[in-house]
Design an enzyme around this catalytic site. Structure first.
Site, PDB file in Angstrom:
ATOM      1  CD  GLU A   1       0.249  -2.327   1.587  1.00 11.43           C
ATOM      2  OE1 GLU A   1      -0.578  -2.647   2.460  1.00 11.43           O
ATOM      3  OE2 GLU A   1       1.246  -1.624   1.820  1.00 11.43           O
TER       4      GLU A   1
ATOM      5  CE  LYS B   1      -9.489  -2.046  -2.635  1.00 12.29           C
ATOM      6  NZ  LYS B   1     -10.532  -3.037  -2.268  1.00 12.29           N
TER       7      LYS B   1
ATOM      8  NE  ARG C   1     -12.557   0.834   6.274  1.00 13.48           N
ATOM      9  CZ  ARG C   1     -11.879   0.485   5.193  1.00 13.48           C
ATOM     10  NH1 ARG C   1     -10.586   0.781   5.114  1.00 13.48           N
ATOM     11  NH2 ARG C   1     -12.436  -0.163   4.208  1.00 13.48           N
TER      12      ARG C   1
ATOM     13  CD  GLU D   1      -9.297  -5.303   4.484  1.00 11.19           C
ATOM     14  OE1 GLU D   1     -10.298  -6.017   4.306  1.00 11.19           O
ATOM     15  OE2 GLU D   1      -9.301  -4.060   4.366  1.00 11.19           O
TER      16      GLU D   1
ATOM     17  CE  LYS E   1      -1.680   0.953   2.188  1.00 12.55           C
ATOM     18  NZ  LYS E   1      -1.645   0.110   3.416  1.00 12.55           N
TER      19      LYS E   1
ATOM     20  CE  LYS F   1     -11.425  -3.243  -6.563  1.00 15.25           C
ATOM     21  NZ  LYS F   1     -12.699  -2.592  -6.226  1.00 15.25           N
TER      22      LYS F   1
END
Length: 214
Positions: A7, A9, A30, A66, A182, A206
């Site tokens: 998924e 980031k 967080r 997020e 994940k 990344k």
């Protein structure tokens, strides 16, 4: 064969929201992973965040995601700041983080903020065995969730998903800086556990950083 979910980031501010019997109770950043900032009043100004969940909600539900600043909205906001003689924000992520720290929710309400949820935390009255089921579950509750994701059980499938995501991620309203893999099965996650710093069942890939003239 260990199926994994791939998924986006999201390059935003990590938040955790709790709902009790379907009603929004708290929202926090967080922080250091243990203690974060209480941003409940500011989160309530984001239009896409429901104050009450749809349908039959569990007794207690923590959702994680997020907060981001819409890319187009960010450009418009910077134009207005220039017109008003104010310094421009450096990037959408910093602008979102600064917005959530505002003490006046009325200021936050004027910022083009959105949120995308990608998982659950603590929960009571919720049966979930696969991470891949969480996206439709979140949407059923009226929570905006990751719109594009893949499931794969081979290195080839994972790499294919990473490249496919790279081709479409610039069309999202939010910035992305990578892909997250994940393990799909929550039971397998329990067996894999954590290191001192990170889960053994997830890893981020990344993308190459974008280069612009400053």
């Amino acid at each position: 064969k260990i199926p994994v979910v791939i998924e986006p980031k999201v390059d935003g501010v990590a938040v955790s929201l709790t709902y009790e019997h379907g009603k929004l109770q708290t929202a926090a950043t967080r922080g250091d992973g243990v203690v974060g900032d209480d941003i409940t009043q500011n989160i309530k100004t984001i239009r896409s965040v429901p104050h009450r969940l749809k349908g039959a909600a569990p007794a207690f539900l923590e959702v994680r995601g997020e907060v981001y600043m819409d890319k187009r909205g960010f450009d418009e906001l910077n134009k207005k700041r220039v017109q008003n003689g104010l310094p421009e924000f450096a990037n959408p992520r910093n602008a979102a983080a600064g917005s959530l720290k505002q003490l006046d929710p009325k200021i936050v309400a004027q910022r083009p903020l959105g949120v995308v949820f990608y998982g659950t935390g603590a929960a009571e009255g919720l049966e979930l065995d696969l991470h891949s089921k969480v996206f439709s579950l979140l949407r059923r509750f009226g929570l905006p969730s990751t719109e594009k994701w893949w499931r794969a059980d081979s290195v080839e499938g994972i790499l294919r998903a990473i490249h496919e995501l790279d081709a479409v991620r610039h069309d999202f309203a939010y910035q992305t800086d990578g892909a997250v893999m994940k393990v799909d099965s929550l039971a397998q996650r329990e067996r894999l556990g954590f290191t001192a710093k990170a889960p053994r069942w997830a890893i981020a890939y990344k993308y190459e950083a974008e280069r612009v003239q400053t």
